[in-house]
Enzyme design. Sequence first.
Site, mmCIF file in Angstrom:
data_model
loop_
_atom_site.group_PDB
_atom_site.id
_atom_site.type_symbol
_atom_site.label_atom_id
_atom_site.label_comp_id
_atom_site.label_asym_id
_atom_site.label_seq_id
_atom_site.Cartn_x
_atom_site.Cartn_y
_atom_site.Cartn_z
ATOM 1 N N HIS A 127 -7.199 -8.548 -2.211
ATOM 2 C CA HIS A 127 -5.713 -7.213 -2.109
ATOM 3 C C HIS A 127 -5.576 -7.252 -3.887
ATOM 4 O O HIS A 127 -5.431 -8.023 -4.091
ATOM 5 C CB HIS A 127 -4.659 -7.313 -1.270
ATOM 6 C CG HIS A 127 -3.355 -6.669 -1.244
ATOM 7 N ND1 HIS A 127 -3.057 -5.598 -0.166
ATOM 8 C CD2 HIS A 127 -2.919 -6.289 -2.291
ATOM 9 C CE1 HIS A 127 -1.906 -5.050 -1.207
ATOM 10 N NE2 HIS A 127 -1.541 -5.894 -1.931
ATOM 11 N N GLU B 191 -6.142 -12.781 0.700
ATOM 12 C CA GLU B 191 -6.760 -12.201 1.085
ATOM 13 C C GLU B 191 -7.748 -11.334 -0.978
ATOM 14 O O GLU B 191 -6.885 -10.767 -1.879
ATOM 15 C CB GLU B 191 -5.508 -10.996 0.537
ATOM 16 C CG GLU B 191 -5.156 -10.080 1.836
ATOM 17 C CD GLU B 191 -4.316 -9.162 3.098
ATOM 18 O OE1 GLU B 191 -4.184 -8.378 1.611
ATOM 19 O OE2 GLU B 191 -3.669 -9.167 3.560
ATOM 20 N N HIS C 235 1.136 -1.165 0.366
ATOM 21 C CA HIS C 235 0.151 0.315 0.061
ATOM 22 C C HIS C 235 0.855 1.703 -0.039
ATOM 23 O O HIS C 235 0.638 2.499 -0.166
ATOM 24 C CB HIS C 235 -1.179 -0.265 1.404
ATOM 25 C CG HIS C 235 -1.739 -0.929 0.886
ATOM 26 N ND1 HIS C 235 -3.478 -0.197 0.289
ATOM 27 C CD2 HIS C 235 -2.496 -2.203 0.931
ATOM 28 C CE1 HIS C 235 -4.006 -1.589 -0.051
ATOM 29 N NE2 HIS C 235 -3.192 -2.610 0.871
HETATM 30 ZN ZN ZN Z 1 -4.774 -4.519 1.110
#
Ligand code: ZN
Length: 294
Positions: free
Chosen positions: A262, A259, A203
């Site tokens: 993501h 995830e 991120h």
């Molecule tokens: Zn993430």
Amino acid sequence: MPLKIKLRLLTIVLCIVIVVLCIEAYNAIQEDIYDKGPKAQSPEGDNIVIILSGPSYEPGTGTEPEMTQKPMETQKPVGSKKPVSTKPDRTQIPNEEKPNDLNDIAILVNKTNELPSDFVPLNLVKPDVPFVSGAKNNLMRKEAADALERMFDDARKAGFSLYALSGYRRYDNQKQIFNKNIAKYGSIEAANMYSAKPGQSEHQTGLAMDITSAGVKFKLTEAFGDTPEGKWVAANAHRYGFILRYPKGKEQITGYAYEPWHIRFLGEELAARVYHSGLTYEEYLDKAAGNFND
Ligand SMILES: [Zn+2]
């Protein structure tokens, strides 16, 4: 012998004498310069000494020619606390020298490839897509934001409503998230399975976005992968330059739990190659390095 010829001979002899004297004088000057040796070094020579003695050396005025003949150790300026080293001082290299590495779209960031705490990506913008209300980290690199807009538009046209939740996060911000997760999961190790340590989060690159849908109440949960939206993203994200960075069953390689929310921007070409390889980004890069000549 006629007088004319005598005068000519005399002139020739005089010329030869003058030439010989000139050569002698020239040689004498050359020898004098040579004898001065290093003392007469050009400013370039002084510069070389300055580079070798490291940035801690304060160059003088250049009026101290004897310095160039002294060993390195004696060139330490008086009062300097820094140890003399021939190695370049890395901390003195300006950041401008490495912008392309850290801002490279293909950059690998994981538990062994960290970003510096002061790294802020170039061209952060807010993508024009629906966000979950209250989403604070809503920026992305321009290239990634443009691609995200195209992806969300096409998803919507196909009947899937996606929502963005978390994009670029500052180093300090990631630190807070990680500390919260230590409290939530009970240990650093457990927290690190579900969130990145500061400096190790994609991120911070501005190239990642967490996305979700109404079907999972706008949460970031594994269940998103089973929703129609999650399935559409898994099958199509690469067409817009994104990959699912933490796939199911690859936890040992990526270092993170599955995830499905993501996504990471790599550009269309690279994302498609990674997607079709069926590999994680770590595995893909390893294989690409091994098969460089293929
Ligand atoms: Zn993430």
